[in-house]
Design an enzyme around this catalytic site. Structure first.
Site: not given
Ligand SMILES: CC(C)(COP(=O)(O)OP(=O)(O)OC[C@H]1O[C@@H](n2cnc3c(N)ncnc32)[C@H](O)[C@@H]1OP(=O)(O)O)[C@@H](O)C(=O)NCCC(=O)NCCSC(=O)CCS(=O)O
Length: 381
Positions: A128, A131, A365
């Site tokens: 909740p 997201g 996603e």
């Molecule tokens: C918003 C986000 C991209 C993350 O943002 P943050 O500001 O919280 O984190 P960062 O500082 O950017 O990253 C921290 C850390 O993680 C690494 N990182 C970030 N993104 C990626 C990536 N895509 N691939 C690999 N690594 C990644 C980044 O390099 C940092 O690493 P270090 O600390 O430097 O080592 C994230 O929260 C996000 O993607 N949010 C979207 C959420 C989402 O997609 N939700 C979908 C839910 S599931 C769904 O919908 C499924 C439906 S279904 O049943 O099919």
């Protein structure tokens, strides 16, 4: 099999296309209208190996690739975005996490069962209050002897009401942001698991996006997938691998809308001529074709990257494909409604459903705004 143009892949595409014409197209409007999942379709997708497509042959699966998954998803989405989610329906919630982060013992324990094509799984990230910001997960998994005890709530969990296993992302240590989250495979038969509401949606009907509750749910610690505290990275990793399939579904949905618009434009006579002969309509149809071709080319470029295991390039490229193709699907489906005019606004034609379904592609996603941030961060780091 990763070459989208190979003869083998064409044969695979044809076999899915035939199944879709027989089993999916006839029920697509009804399942949208009634918002009821057609249970029998699971077995059909399972028998074709589509549900479990990414399970390697060594575990009894079809040994499919991300490219194959995308080809199949594209074909199903031409008629039903909702049912396209069954292609690789076990990927994000089980197969990908186990293959990339699990132990061999975990793979041996679960993949042969998934390979039979009768088991559904789900992934539970969203809550909740959580997201876009995955690091804000509040569901907890407290270590107690040889178990984890899970408490919390998840929302928008696609197929959570059908799943036998759910990959739950939960906080195993307080106050550690990205590093305090872990991924744990939860059997839904566990005491303390319950399914809540399935809110009414604008589209993507027939498949429910439900609330899940975990109330002192106890699972053996051996159900931890990957290292404790690495769950945020695991979530990012599996999303990167799954986002190309959202691009493929977008391409299929847009193609379905163009096919319907084109057929209508050739039939519909105004001012004494089929409307397809008017330049104003032709320009719209041409633009739709340009956008779809571009989206398809991009999608299969990215599936090559995913299948080759190039995890360095994948995050940005997966976000680019997901964003471009879902924005494209929104535009193409909206234009398809426009080509049909007033008739496009009626439920008599599939294009209004395609337009409602397309909206979800820009949101789930990871919203397209978050994808753009991921792309920008990769460019500027
Ligand atoms: C918003 C986000 C991209 C993350 O943002 P943050 O500001 O919280 O984190 P960062 O500082 O950017 O990253 C921290 C850390 O993680 C690494 N990182 C970030 N993104 C990626 C990536 N895509 N691939 C690999 N690594 C990644 C980044 O390099 C940092 O690493 P270090 O600390 O430097 O080592 C994230 O929260 C996000 O993607 N949010 C979207 C959420 C989402 O997609 N939700 C979908 C839910 S599931 C769904 O919908 C499924 C439906 S279904 O049943 O099919």
């Amino acid at each position: 099999m990763s070459d989208v143009d190979s003869e083998e892949m064409q044969l695979f595409r044809e076999s899915v296309r035939r199944m879709v014409a027989r089993e999916v197209a006839p029920i697509a409007a009804r399942i949208d209208e009634e918002d009821e999942f057609p249970r029998e379709i699971l077995d059909i997708f399972g028998d074709m190996g589509l549900l479990q497509i990414l399970v390697p042959e060594s575990y009894g699966g079809p040994g499919g690739t991300i490219t194959m998954s995308c080809v199949a998803k594209e074909e199903v989405a031409k008629h039903s975005l909702a049912l396209s989610g069954l292609v690789g329906g076990t990927s994000i919630g089980c197969v990908l996490p186990l293959l990339h982060y699990g132990t061999e013992a975990q793979r041996q324990r679960y993949l042969p069962e998934i390979a039979k094509g009768r088991t559904m799984t789900a992934v539970a990230i969203t809550e909740p209050h959580t997201g876009s910001d995955v690091s804000g997960i509040r569901t907890t998994a407290r270590r107690d002897g040889d178990d984890y005890v899970i408490n919390g709530q998840k929302v928008f969990i696609t197929g959570g009401d059908l799943a036998t296993y759910v990959m739950v992302f939960a906080r195993t240590s307080e106050g550690k942001g990205h590093d305090g989250i872990s991924s744990i495979l939860v059997p839904t038969a566990s005491k303390g698991f319950s399914v809540g509401r399935a809110p009414k949606k604008m589209g993507y009907n027939g498949v429910h996006s439900v609330e899940l509750f975990f109330d002192d749910l106890r699972v053996p610690a051996e159900n931890l997938v990957g290292e404790e505290g690495r769950g945020f990275r695991h979530a990012m990793g599996i999303l990167n691998l799954n986002r190309p399939t959202v691009a493929a579904a977008s391409v299929g949905l847009a193609q379905g809308a163009l096919d319907a618009a084109l057929a209508y434009a050739k039939e519909r006579v105004q001012f004494g001529q089929p409307i397809a002969s008017f330049q104003a309509v032709q320009l719209m149809l041409a633009e739709m074709e340009i956008q779809i071709q571009a989206g398809r080319a991009l999608t299969y470029k990215v599936t090559q990257i995913a299948d080759s295991g190039d995890m360095e390039r994948l995050p940005m490229m997966a976000s680019i494909a997901k964003t471009f193709c879902s924005d494209m699907a929104m535009k193409v489906t909206t234009d398809a409604v426009q080509v049909l005019g007033g008739h496009g606004y009626l439920r008599d034609h599939p294009v209004e459903r395609h337009m409602r379904d397309a909206k979800l592609l820009q949101i789930y996603e990871g919203t397209n705004q978050i994808q753009r941030l991921t792309i920008a961060r990769a460019l500027t780091r």
